[in-house]
Design a protein around this motif. Structure first.
Motif, PDB file in Angstrom:
ATOM      1  N   GLY A   1      -5.194  -2.937   1.102  1.00  0.00           N
ATOM      2  CA  GLY A   1      -5.855  -1.715   0.696  1.00  0.00           C
ATOM      3  C   GLY A   1      -6.181  -1.549  -0.767  1.00  0.00           C
TER       4      GLY A   1
ATOM      5  N   ALA B   1      -9.307  -0.209   2.727  1.00  0.00           N
ATOM      6  CA  ALA B   1      -8.601   1.054   2.916  1.00  0.00           C
ATOM      7  C   ALA B   1      -9.554   2.240   2.855  1.00  0.00           C
ATOM      8  CB  ALA B   1      -7.519   1.213   1.846  1.00  0.00           C
TER       9      ALA B   1
ATOM     10  N   LEU C   1      -6.388   1.904   7.227  1.00  0.00           N
ATOM     11  CA  LEU C   1      -7.377   0.835   7.023  1.00  0.00           C
ATOM     12  C   LEU C   1      -8.592   1.006   7.931  1.00  0.00           C
ATOM     13  CD1 LEU C   1      -5.076  -2.325   6.853  1.00  0.00           C
ATOM     14  CD2 LEU C   1      -5.886  -0.902   4.952  1.00  0.00           C
TER      15      LEU C   1
ATOM     16  N   PRO D   1      -8.744   3.368  -1.296  1.00  0.00           N
ATOM     17  CA  PRO D   1      -8.331   2.139  -1.995  1.00  0.00           C
ATOM     18  C   PRO D   1      -7.390   2.426  -3.154  1.00  0.00           C
ATOM     19  CG  PRO D   1     -10.717   2.203  -1.664  1.00  0.00           C
ATOM     20  CD  PRO D   1     -10.203   3.556  -1.311  1.00  0.00           C
TER      21      PRO D   1
ATOM     22  N   TYR E   1       0.834  -1.208   0.000  1.00  0.00           N
ATOM     23  CA  TYR E   1       0.000   0.000   0.000  1.00  0.00           C
ATOM     24  C   TYR E   1       0.867   1.256   0.000  1.00  0.00           C
ATOM     25  CZ  TYR E   1      -3.304   3.536   1.661  1.00  0.00           C
ATOM     26  OH  TYR E   1      -4.065   4.680   1.780  1.00  0.00           O
TER      27      TYR E   1
END
Length: 385
Positions: free
Chosen positions: A146, A247, A241, A250, A123
């Motif tokens: 995520g 997430a 998150l 995202p 992420y």
């Protein structure tokens, strides 16, 4: 972190090195089964595994977020939205790790790197590529956190059908999550013997592939010590998150806009991190590359123009889950090499990962943990004629 330089690599020494970022509550040595083999194959014979700021042996400063300007972030892609200032904890959190990685890169005089990130490290690798794409030759996301968007997931249905005990446990975890209580903070408040037993049970349950008693002993010690050191980087969790592990921002919608030419996803066959996110990202990028940016007839406005979204591949590693770099390190290493465009360096006998080509194919990955709203809608519209 760890720097590994191969003494038997006989390829191009000018290739970009591989830089690996670990997942949440882990450290650089989680890649101990991979470093030497990867350095021998490509990447100019050099691989780095870093302890991100606030984890492992990196410094552990108090996790304080600076007030950020949203326009600084959105201005990268949309200049018209650059005037509004507000406090964005998610973006501020990302920048803590993005800027520390950038300072490390400059200190090591690395012009270009192949950036690989596992789980939370994946992420944060995306966040780094958004800001510093010129420093990244390729991006490799290893069971990244995520990616999927929860707006198309029926979370309420999952909870509605769950048992009362599951609902009660979820409610407790959710409240602790929003209160900022991290798994490591919980562990630090336990008596040492109980804490070590929890870590030992975790390794026994999640990593049966590690069957050497001595190796297992050292891994347990590493994970426990990493967890009980003063908390710092771990406090990013609820800023990035949600309790459902989706997430706040995202990367499904962010990766297609990256100015990095090649992106690869690598998932374990039994990964609890939903591979659908990577597959959907691949489809979005493929569609963007095929379609025209402008429509109409005549002149420059009607001229077809390729949308330069990244080229995306998705690989699956057999007999592995989320900790695929430990569970099946040989095939994982092959997947990383292939993700770097260097499959020709692999010997014929090296195990190859599965390469995904169709979104709705369940040939390799297991079913998603979450029911998609469009799947439910489609089931209701199935004709019985």
């Amino acid at each position: 972190g760890v720097e590994v330089t191969s003494h038997i690599h006989d390829g191009d020494k000018s290739e970009a090195p591989l830089v690996l970022l670990h997942g949440y509550a882990n450290g650089a040595l989680y890649f101990y089964r991979n470093l030497l083999g990867l350095s021998n194959k490509c990447f100019g014979g050099k691989v780095y595994a870093l302890d991100m700021l606030g984890w492992g042996l990196s410094s552990r400063p108090k996790f304080q977020l600076k007030k950020m300007i949203k326009g600084e972030h959105e201005g990268q892609n949309n200049k018209k939205k650059g005037s509004k200032q507000y406090h964005d904890d998610t973006y501020a959190t990302e920048q803590v790790f993005v800027e520390s990685l950038e300072e490390w890169r400059k200190a090591h005089n690395i012009d270009k790197m192949v950036l690989g990130g596992h789980s939370m490290g994946g992420y944060l690798s995306v966040a780094y590529c958004e800001k510093y794409p010129q420093n990244v030759e390729r991006l490799i996301l290893m069971s990244p956190a995520g990616v999927p968007d929860d707006r198309n997931v029926d979370i309420e249905a999952r909870l509605k059908d769950a048992s009362y005990s599951f609902k009660a446990v979820y409610a407790i975890i959710r409240n602790l999550f929003y209160a900022g209580v991290t798994p490591s903070a919980f562990l630090r408040n336990l008596p040492e013997k109980r804490g070590r037993d929890m870590v030992s049970n975790y390794v026994e349950g999640r990593l049966p592939a590690i069957n050497c008693p001595e190796e297992k002993k050292h891994l347990i010690e590493y994970l426990y010590t990493n967890a009980v050191l003063p908390g710092s980087g771990e406090e990013c969790l609820n800023k990035i998150l949600k309790p459902t592990t989706f997430a706040h921002k995202p990367t499904l919608h962010r990766i297609p806009r990256l100015k990095v030419k090649n992106v690869a996803f690598i998932y374990g066959q039994d990964d609890w991190m939903d591979p659908t996110g990577g597959i959907e990202t691949m489809e979005i990028c493929n569609k963007m590359r095929r379609t025209t940016k402008n429509s109409g007839n005549g002149g420059s406005e009607g001229k077809e123009e390729e949308h330069h979204a990244p080229e995306v591949q998705v690989y699956g590693v057999k007999n592995a889950g989320h900790l695929l770099m430990l569970e099946n390190w040989k095939e994982f290493n092959s997947a990383v090499v292939m993700s770097a465009g260097k499959e020709h360096t692999l010997p014929m006998y090296a195990p190859r990962p599965y390469q995904v080509s169709e979104r709705h194919s369940n040939i390799f990955f297991g079913a998603s943990r979450w029911t998609r709203k469009d799947d439910v809608s489609n089931e209701g519209n199935v004709s019985t004629a």
